[in-house]
Design an enzyme around this catalytic site. Structure first.
Site, PDB file in Angstrom:
ATOM      1  N   THR A  19      25.280   7.795  12.836  1.00  0.00           N
ATOM      2  CA  THR A  19      26.737   8.044  12.781  1.00  0.00           C
ATOM      3  C   THR A  19      27.066   9.379  13.464  1.00  0.00           C
ATOM      4  N   GLY A  20      28.351   9.584  13.681  1.00  0.00           N
ATOM      5  CA  GLY A  20      28.899  10.888  14.061  1.00  0.00           C
ATOM      6  C   GLY A  20      28.162  11.618  15.174  1.00  0.00           C
ATOM      7  N   SER A 107      30.166  20.247 -10.599  1.00  0.00           N
ATOM      8  CA  SER A 107      29.115  20.091 -11.603  1.00  0.00           C
ATOM      9  C   SER A 107      27.792  20.500 -10.945  1.00  0.00           C
ATOM     10  N   TYR A 149      29.799  28.752   9.464  1.00  0.00           N
ATOM     11  CA  TYR A 149      29.858  29.507   8.200  1.00  0.00           C
ATOM     12  C   TYR A 149      28.476  29.691   7.555  1.00  0.00           C
ATOM     13  N   LYS A 164      23.305  25.653   4.415  1.00  0.00           N
ATOM     14  CA  LYS A 164      23.178  25.848   5.868  1.00  0.00           C
ATOM     15  C   LYS A 164      22.651  27.250   6.176  1.00  0.00           C
ATOM     16  N   PRO A 192      34.637  22.627  14.590  1.00  0.00           N
ATOM     17  CA  PRO A 192      35.119  21.289  14.260  1.00  0.00           C
ATOM     18  C   PRO A 192      34.981  20.274  15.402  1.00  0.00           C
TER      19      PRO A 192
HETATM   20  C1  HXC Z   1      33.718  17.292  -6.482  1.00  0.00           C
HETATM   21  C2  HXC Z   1      32.066  15.712  -6.063  1.00  0.00           C
HETATM   22  C3  HXC Z   1      32.753  15.270  -4.908  1.00  0.00           C
HETATM   23  C4  HXC Z   1      33.995  15.929  -4.574  1.00  0.00           C
HETATM   24  C5  HXC Z   1      30.958  14.077  -5.135  1.00  0.00           C
HETATM   25  N1  HXC Z   1      30.971  14.937  -6.160  1.00  0.00           N
HETATM   26  N2  HXC Z   1      32.033  14.275  -4.344  1.00  0.00           N
HETATM   27  N3  HXC Z   1      32.543  16.706  -6.845  1.00  0.00           N
HETATM   28  N4  HXC Z   1      34.422  16.927  -5.385  1.00  0.00           N
HETATM   29  N5  HXC Z   1      34.694  15.576  -3.487  1.00  0.00           N
HETATM   30  C6  HXC Z   1      30.003  15.025  -7.257  1.00  0.00           C
HETATM   31  C7  HXC Z   1      29.951  13.729  -8.059  1.00  0.00           C
HETATM   32  O1  HXC Z   1      30.982  13.660  -9.032  1.00  0.00           O
HETATM   33  C8  HXC Z   1      28.564  13.837  -8.707  1.00  0.00           C
HETATM   34  O2  HXC Z   1      28.558  14.738  -9.781  1.00  0.00           O
HETATM   35  C9  HXC Z   1      27.745  14.515  -7.605  1.00  0.00           C
HETATM   36  O3  HXC Z   1      28.676  15.177  -6.730  1.00  0.00           O
HETATM   37  C10 HXC Z   1      26.929  13.538  -6.790  1.00  0.00           C
HETATM   38  O4  HXC Z   1      27.845  12.548  -6.300  1.00  0.00           O
HETATM   39  P1  HXC Z   1      27.319  11.181  -5.675  1.00  0.00           P
HETATM   40  O5  HXC Z   1      28.470  10.450  -5.133  1.00  0.00           O
HETATM   41  O6  HXC Z   1      26.432  10.476  -6.657  1.00  0.00           O
HETATM   42  O7  HXC Z   1      26.368  11.748  -4.529  1.00  0.00           O
HETATM   43  P2  HXC Z   1      25.652  11.030  -3.343  1.00  0.00           P
HETATM   44  O8  HXC Z   1      25.788   9.531  -3.418  1.00  0.00           O
HETATM   45  O9  HXC Z   1      24.308  11.634  -3.270  1.00  0.00           O
HETATM   46  O10 HXC Z   1      26.519  11.476  -2.045  1.00  0.00           O
HETATM   47  C11 HXC Z   1      26.377  12.751  -1.479  1.00  0.00           C
HETATM   48  C12 HXC Z   1      27.709  13.325  -1.029  1.00  0.00           C
HETATM   49  C13 HXC Z   1      28.483  12.314  -0.139  1.00  0.00           C
HETATM   50  C14 HXC Z   1      27.419  14.637  -0.324  1.00  0.00           C
HETATM   51  C15 HXC Z   1      28.568  13.609  -2.282  1.00  0.00           C
HETATM   52  O11 HXC Z   1      29.700  12.894   0.292  1.00  0.00           O
HETATM   53  C16 HXC Z   1      27.672  11.905   1.070  1.00  0.00           C
HETATM   54  O12 HXC Z   1      26.898  10.925   1.003  1.00  0.00           O
HETATM   55  N6  HXC Z   1      27.807  12.578   2.217  1.00  0.00           N
HETATM   56  C17 HXC Z   1      27.063  12.267   3.452  1.00  0.00           C
HETATM   57  C18 HXC Z   1      27.865  12.430   4.697  1.00  0.00           C
HETATM   58  C19 HXC Z   1      28.636  13.744   4.823  1.00  0.00           C
HETATM   59  O13 HXC Z   1      28.884  14.420   3.825  1.00  0.00           O
HETATM   60  N7  HXC Z   1      29.053  14.059   6.051  1.00  0.00           N
HETATM   61  C20 HXC Z   1      29.830  15.249   6.347  1.00  0.00           C
HETATM   62  C21 HXC Z   1      28.990  16.259   6.984  1.00  0.00           C
HETATM   63  S1  HXC Z   1      30.032  17.521   7.685  1.00  0.00           S
HETATM   64  P3  HXC Z   1      28.673  14.242 -11.333  1.00  0.00           P
HETATM   65  O14 HXC Z   1      28.467  15.508 -12.115  1.00  0.00           O
HETATM   66  O15 HXC Z   1      30.035  13.659 -11.470  1.00  0.00           O
HETATM   67  O16 HXC Z   1      27.578  13.232 -11.542  1.00  0.00           O
HETATM   68  C22 HXC Z   1      29.330  19.071   7.461  1.00  0.00           C
HETATM   69  C23 HXC Z   1      29.927  20.346   8.071  1.00  0.00           C
HETATM   70  C24 HXC Z   1      31.290  20.180   8.589  1.00  0.00           C
HETATM   71  O17 HXC Z   1      28.362  19.194   6.850  1.00  0.00           O
HETATM   72  C25 HXC Z   1      32.004  21.421   9.047  1.00  0.00           C
HETATM   73  C26 HXC Z   1      33.365  20.981   9.558  1.00  0.00           C
HETATM   74  C27 HXC Z   1      34.073  21.951  10.391  1.00  0.00           C
HETATM   75  P1  NAP Z   2      28.236  12.292   9.411  1.00  0.00           P
HETATM   76  O1  NAP Z   2      28.547  11.286  10.453  1.00  0.00           O
HETATM   77  O2  NAP Z   2      28.701  12.060   8.032  1.00  0.00           O
HETATM   78  O3  NAP Z   2      26.672  12.544   9.443  1.00  0.00           O
HETATM   79  C1  NAP Z   2      25.867  12.789   8.344  1.00  0.00           C
HETATM   80  C2  NAP Z   2      24.651  11.890   8.435  1.00  0.00           C
HETATM   81  O4  NAP Z   2      23.697  12.295   7.456  1.00  0.00           O
HETATM   82  C3  NAP Z   2      24.968  10.415   8.201  1.00  0.00           C
HETATM   83  O5  NAP Z   2      24.422   9.639   9.246  1.00  0.00           O
HETATM   84  C4  NAP Z   2      24.257  10.095   6.896  1.00  0.00           C
HETATM   85  O6  NAP Z   2      23.764   8.761   6.915  1.00  0.00           O
HETATM   86  C5  NAP Z   2      23.140  11.131   6.889  1.00  0.00           C
HETATM   87  N1  NAP Z   2      22.693  11.441   5.523  1.00  0.00           N
HETATM   88  C6  NAP Z   2      23.435  11.918   4.512  1.00  0.00           C
HETATM   89  N2  NAP Z   2      22.722  12.037   3.404  1.00  0.00           N
HETATM   90  C7  NAP Z   2      21.467  11.639   3.722  1.00  0.00           C
HETATM   91  C8  NAP Z   2      20.256  11.511   2.980  1.00  0.00           C
HETATM   92  N3  NAP Z   2      20.186  11.832   1.693  1.00  0.00           N
HETATM   93  N4  NAP Z   2      19.150  11.061   3.637  1.00  0.00           N
HETATM   94  C9  NAP Z   2      19.218  10.713   4.949  1.00  0.00           C
HETATM   95  N5  NAP Z   2      20.325  10.826   5.697  1.00  0.00           N
HETATM   96  C10 NAP Z   2      21.439  11.258   5.078  1.00  0.00           C
HETATM   97  O7  NAP Z   2      28.835  13.726   9.818  1.00  0.00           O
HETATM   98  P2  NAP Z   2      28.761  14.582  11.173  1.00  0.00           P
HETATM   99  O8  NAP Z   2      30.048  15.296  11.274  1.00  0.00           O
HETATM  100  O9  NAP Z   2      28.278  13.759  12.303  1.00  0.00           O
HETATM  101  O10 NAP Z   2      27.652  15.667  10.800  1.00  0.00           O
HETATM  102  C11 NAP Z   2      26.415  15.764  11.528  1.00  0.00           C
HETATM  103  C12 NAP Z   2      25.874  17.168  11.421  1.00  0.00           C
HETATM  104  O11 NAP Z   2      26.776  18.084  12.041  1.00  0.00           O
HETATM  105  C13 NAP Z   2      25.691  17.676   9.997  1.00  0.00           C
HETATM  106  O12 NAP Z   2      24.537  18.481   9.938  1.00  0.00           O
HETATM  107  C14 NAP Z   2      26.915  18.526   9.776  1.00  0.00           C
HETATM  108  O13 NAP Z   2      26.713  19.496   8.788  1.00  0.00           O
HETATM  109  C15 NAP Z   2      27.043  19.142  11.149  1.00  0.00           C
HETATM  110  N6  NAP Z   2      28.357  19.696  11.453  1.00  0.00           N
HETATM  111  C16 NAP Z   2      29.400  18.859  11.692  1.00  0.00           C
HETATM  112  C17 NAP Z   2      30.620  19.411  12.031  1.00  0.00           C
HETATM  113  C18 NAP Z   2      31.802  18.553  12.372  1.00  0.00           C
HETATM  114  O14 NAP Z   2      32.867  19.087  12.630  1.00  0.00           O
HETATM  115  N7  NAP Z   2      31.668  17.246  12.412  1.00  0.00           N
HETATM  116  C19 NAP Z   2      30.772  20.798  12.083  1.00  0.00           C
HETATM  117  C20 NAP Z   2      29.683  21.610  11.801  1.00  0.00           C
HETATM  118  C21 NAP Z   2      28.475  21.041  11.496  1.00  0.00           C
HETATM  119  P3  NAP Z   2      23.608   7.838   5.586  1.00  0.00           P
HETATM  120  O15 NAP Z   2      24.899   7.903   4.861  1.00  0.00           O
HETATM  121  O16 NAP Z   2      23.213   6.512   6.148  1.00  0.00           O
HETATM  122  O17 NAP Z   2      22.466   8.431   4.795  1.00  0.00           O
END
Ligand code: HXC
Ligand code: NAP
Length: 284
Positions: A19-20, A107, A149, A164, A192
């Site tokens: 993805t992404g 949490s 950050y 990070k 972003p």
């Molecule tokens: C508060 C939250 C929450 C939210 C989840 N939780 N989302 N708490 N606000 N928005 C809490 C839940 O209630 C739970 O706690 C715990 O976190 C775990 O939640 P799960 O849903 O069971 O977790 P999990 O299935 O492991 O999913 C992980 C995740 C989810 C991080 C929460 O968002 C995910 O899968 N993300 C993967 C992709 C991603 O995040 N991509 C973005 C990357 S961008 P409790 O106590 O209730 O059990 C990036 C930088 C970007 O990194 C910079 C941009 C400029």
């Molecule tokens: P994204 O599409 O949500 O990518 C996150 C990826 O991580 C998904 O493919 C997800 O796949 C995988 N992932 C999450 N949890 C995982 C786990 N437990 N095990 C294995 N894989 C897992 O978001 P993105 O924006 O492209 O982010 C990519 C990278 O760029 C990240 O490191 C993010 O911090 C960084 N970044 C992004 C931005 C931005 O503006 N987009 C800015 C700064 C940094 P599954 O759900 O299939 O596991």
């Protein structure tokens, strides 16, 4: 920008590569001749992405289900990639988890969810690949995706900022410790770049998105191709003396936030005239 075969026959493992940004970087590597392994939790989405990426590039893409929070799952995944291709040349630690929230609302499980993916996951992948490179005396290149950050910290994404920052420390530490094994390690700190994963969780309203974009001196978000080209540059053997570096690609965003007077954008041209008259009049 690059020679057509710059990455010919390089085997590149991208976590979160379905993805992404992970997918965009992977697609660019394929265009330049690489073979790819992509690993993440959602196997169905991963397999679909691998098939599409392979069809559009003609290159090989191996999808492997893996939860980077689980060291056994990581070791099995890395073993599969080495078994299939016979080697790995590059590890791209890209998988991440993040969401915005006031920290006092989190949490302990919410904190663990982000730290587990970003810090522990990156560490487990780094160890699983690094140990094999050291045993084989092959060397290799790692690239870690952090954020701007990681250096400054940021409110409302505190587990991500802490994780990070840890990944950045890991990058700089191992760049020194593992250089003797021929292992090179760098990072990219993106500003972003629109992706579904990040936007859904970090900028869930137009108002928040506009506020963030308004901070960027270049007045726009990043283009995936810009990031992908930087990633190619950093993993390429042509820059093999670059080690322990973190390259920011954010249109000047973080520096603007840091500069004391940078928000004076709000001053109009007429106001600048008045200010100049006033301040010049203070001579002596
Ligand atoms: C508060 C939250 C929450 C939210 C989840 N939780 N989302 N708490 N606000 N928005 C809490 C839940 O209630 C739970 O706690 C715990 O976190 C775990 O939640 P799960 O849903 O069971 O977790 P999990 O299935 O492991 O999913 C992980 C995740 C989810 C991080 C929460 O968002 C995910 O899968 N993300 C993967 C992709 C991603 O995040 N991509 C973005 C990357 S961008 P409790 O106590 O209730 O059990 C990036 C930088 C970007 O990194 C910079 C941009 C400029
Ligand atoms: P994204 O599409 O949500 O990518 C996150 C990826 O991580 C998904 O493919 C997800 O796949 C995988 N992932 C999450 N949890 C995982 C786990 N437990 N095990 C294995 N894989 C897992 O978001 P993105 O924006 O492209 O982010 C990519 C990278 O760029 C990240 O490191 C993010 O911090 C960084 N970044 C992004 C931005 C931005 O503006 N987009 C800015 C700064 C940094 P599954 O759900 O299939 O596991």
């Amino acid at each position: 920008m690059f020679e057509k075969d710059l990455l010919k026959d390089k085997v590149i493992l991208v976590t979160g590569g379905g993805t992404g940004l992970g997918r965009s970087m992977g697609e660019r590597f394929l265009e330049l001749g690489a073979k790819l392994a992509i690993a993440s939790r959602n196997v169905e989405r991963l397999e679909k992405a691998a098939a599409e990426m392979s069809a559009s590039s003609g290159g090989e893409v191996l999808p492997i289900g893996c939860d980077v929070r689980d060291p056994e799952s990581v070791d099995a995944m890395v073993g599969t990639v080495f078994g299939h291709f016979g080697k790995v040349d590059v590890l791209l630690n890209n998988a991440a988890g993040n969401f915005i929230s006031p920290t006092e609302r989190l949490s302990s499980r919410a904190v663990d969810a982000v730290l587990g993916i970003v810090l522990h996951g990156t560490f487990y992948c780094t160890l699983a690949v690094g140990k094999r490179w050291i045993a084989a005396e092959s060397g290799g290149t790692m690239l870690n995706i952090v954020t701007t950050y990681a250096e400054t910290g940021s409110g409302y994404v505190v587990p991500s900022a802490a994780a990070k920052a840890g990944v950045l420390a890991l990058t700089r530490s191992l760049a020194v410790e593992w250089a003797k094994y021929g292992i090179r390690m760098n990072a990219i700190a993106p500003g972003p770049f629109p992706t579904e994963g990040a936007w859904q969780r970090l900028l869930p309203s137009e108002e928040l998105a506009n506020r963030l974009i308004g901070r960027i001196p270049m007045g726009r978000v990043g283009d995936h191709a810009e990031l992908a080209n930087l990633a190619v540059f950093l993993i390429s053997d042509r820059v093999s003396y670059v080690n322990g570096e973190c390259v920011v690609i954010d249109g000047g965003e973080w520096l603007r936030g840091a500069g004391q007077f940078s928000d004076f954008e709000c001053v109009t041209s007429e106001q600048w005239d008045a200010i100049a008259t006033l301040v010049k009049g203070r001579k002596g």
